[in-house]
Design a protein around this motif. Structure first.
Motif, PDB file in Angstrom:
ATOM      1  N   ASN A  69       0.815  -1.211   0.000  1.00 35.19           N
ATOM      2  CA  ASN A  69       0.000   0.000   0.000  1.00 35.19           C
ATOM      3  C   ASN A  69       0.851   1.265   0.000  1.00 35.19           C
ATOM      4  OD1 ASN A  69      -2.403  -1.421  -0.056  1.00 35.19           O
ATOM      5  ND2 ASN A  69      -2.357  -1.739   2.132  1.00 35.19           N
ATOM      6  N   THR A  70       2.027   1.156  -0.604  1.00 33.00           N
ATOM      7  CA  THR A  70       2.935   2.287  -0.759  1.00 33.00           C
ATOM      8  C   THR A  70       2.886   2.758  -2.207  1.00 33.00           C
ATOM      9  OG1 THR A  70       4.401   1.355   0.911  1.00 33.00           O
ATOM     10  CG2 THR A  70       5.330   3.037  -0.539  1.00 33.00           C
ATOM     11  N   PRO A  71       2.736   4.038  -2.471  1.00 32.39           N
ATOM     12  CA  PRO A  71       2.729   4.522  -3.850  1.00 32.39           C
ATOM     13  C   PRO A  71       4.003   4.144  -4.607  1.00 32.39           C
ATOM     14  CG  PRO A  71       1.973   6.230  -2.365  1.00 32.39           C
ATOM     15  CD  PRO A  71       2.511   5.116  -1.508  1.00 32.39           C
ATOM     16  N   ILE A  72       3.857   3.869  -5.891  1.00 34.79           N
ATOM     17  CA  ILE A  72       4.992   3.536  -6.751  1.00 34.79           C
ATOM     18  C   ILE A  72       5.446   4.832  -7.421  1.00 34.79           C
ATOM     19  CG2 ILE A  72       5.782   2.183  -8.725  1.00 34.79           C
ATOM     20  CD1 ILE A  72       3.424   0.243  -8.089  1.00 34.79           C
ATOM     21  N   PRO A  73       6.702   5.228  -7.226  1.00 37.26           N
ATOM     22  CA  PRO A  73       7.159   6.487  -7.826  1.00 37.26           C
ATOM     23  C   PRO A  73       7.428   6.328  -9.325  1.00 37.26           C
ATOM     24  CG  PRO A  73       8.950   5.441  -6.640  1.00 37.26           C
ATOM     25  CD  PRO A  73       7.731   4.597  -6.399  1.00 37.26           C
ATOM     26  N   ALA A  74       7.248   7.406 -10.049  1.00 41.30           N
ATOM     27  CA  ALA A  74       7.592   7.420 -11.475  1.00 41.30           C
ATOM     28  C   ALA A  74       9.102   7.541 -11.616  1.00 41.30           C
ATOM     29  CB  ALA A  74       6.898   8.592 -12.166  1.00 41.30           C
ATOM     30  N   ASP A  75       9.648   6.950 -12.682  1.00 41.26           N
ATOM     31  CA  ASP A  75      11.083   7.101 -12.952  1.00 41.26           C
ATOM     32  C   ASP A  75      11.413   8.558 -13.260  1.00 41.26           C
ATOM     33  OD1 ASP A  75      11.633   4.337 -12.656  1.00 41.26           O
ATOM     34  OD2 ASP A  75      11.045   3.976 -14.737  1.00 41.26           O
ATOM     35  N   VAL A  76      10.524   9.189 -14.031  1.00 39.74           N
ATOM     36  CA  VAL A  76      10.691  10.600 -14.387  1.00 39.74           C
ATOM     37  C   VAL A  76       9.426  11.321 -13.945  1.00 39.74           C
ATOM     38  CG1 VAL A  76      11.035  12.258 -16.251  1.00 39.74           C
ATOM     39  CG2 VAL A  76      12.115   9.997 -16.378  1.00 39.74           C
ATOM     40  N   LYS A  77       9.557  12.189 -12.950  1.00 37.60           N
ATOM     41  CA  LYS A  77       8.402  12.923 -12.437  1.00 37.60           C
ATOM     42  C   LYS A  77       8.072  14.066 -13.396  1.00 37.60           C
ATOM     43  CE  LYS A  77       6.588  15.066  -8.289  1.00 37.60           C
ATOM     44  NZ  LYS A  77       6.846  15.458  -6.907  1.00 37.60           N
ATOM     45  N   THR A  78       6.838  14.071 -13.882  1.00 39.50           N
ATOM     46  CA  THR A  78       6.387  15.106 -14.813  1.00 39.50           C
ATOM     47  C   THR A  78       4.955  15.507 -14.484  1.00 39.50           C
ATOM     48  OG1 THR A  78       5.443  13.529 -16.395  1.00 39.50           O
ATOM     49  CG2 THR A  78       7.760  14.102 -16.703  1.00 39.50           C
ATOM     50  N   THR A  79       4.509  16.556 -15.125  1.00 36.27           N
ATOM     51  CA  THR A  79       3.092  16.904 -15.064  1.00 36.27           C
ATOM     52  C   THR A  79       2.361  15.960 -16.009  1.00 36.27           C
ATOM     53  OG1 THR A  79       3.272  18.451 -16.897  1.00 36.27           O
ATOM     54  CG2 THR A  79       3.630  19.339 -14.674  1.00 36.27           C
ATOM     55  N   TYR A  80       1.046  15.952 -15.937  1.00 35.05           N
ATOM     56  CA  TYR A  80       0.244  15.089 -16.808  1.00 35.05           C
ATOM     57  C   TYR A  80       0.551  15.368 -18.277  1.00 35.05           C
ATOM     58  CZ  TYR A  80      -3.759  12.884 -18.982  1.00 35.05           C
ATOM     59  OH  TYR A  80      -4.562  12.112 -19.783  1.00 35.05           O
TER      60      TYR A  80
END
Length: 90
Positions: free
Chosen positions: A64-75
Motif C-alpha cells: 500500500n505504498t505509492p509507486i514512484p515514477a522514474d521521471v516525475k512530470t506533469t500530466y
C-alpha cells in the motif's frame, strides 16, 4: 501514471518494472498494489482484509505504498518526456 493509477494498473506496472527499456513518466501511483478478501460478517457488516501483495521481477513489494515514477512530470509533460526518451533511446 498518476495518483489515479491504482490496483490493476499498479499490478500491470509492476510486471514491467525492472525490464530493460522500460521507463515510467508522470506522478506516483495511489498505492493500492495489494489484493483484498472481503468477508460478510454475522451482522451484515463487511470486513476487508489485505491478503496479498504484488511483487516486481526484482522482488520489490510496494503493498500500500505509492509507486514512484522514474521521471516525475506533469500530466501533459508525460507525453513530451516519454517521446523525447524514445527518440533518444531507439
Amino acid at each position: 501514471m498518476s495518483t489515479m493509477t491504482a490496483s490493476s494498473g499498479e499490478a500491470t506496472l509492476m510486471t514491467l518494472m525492472g525490464l530493460e527499456n522500460v521507463k515510467t513518466f508522470g506522478q506516483q501511483t495511489i498505492g493500492l498494489a495489494s489484493g483484498n478478501a472481503v468477508y460478510n460478517l454475522y451482522d451484515d457488516a463487511w470486513m476487508a482484509l489485505t491478503v496479498t501483495y504484488n511483487k516486481t521481477i526484482n522482488g520489490q513489494i510496494f503493498g500500500n505504498t505509492p509507486i514512484p515514477a522514474d521521471v516525475k512530470t506533469t500530466y501533459i509533460g508525460s507525453v513530451e518526456e516519454a517521446t523525447k526518451w524514445l527518440e533518444e533511446s531507439f
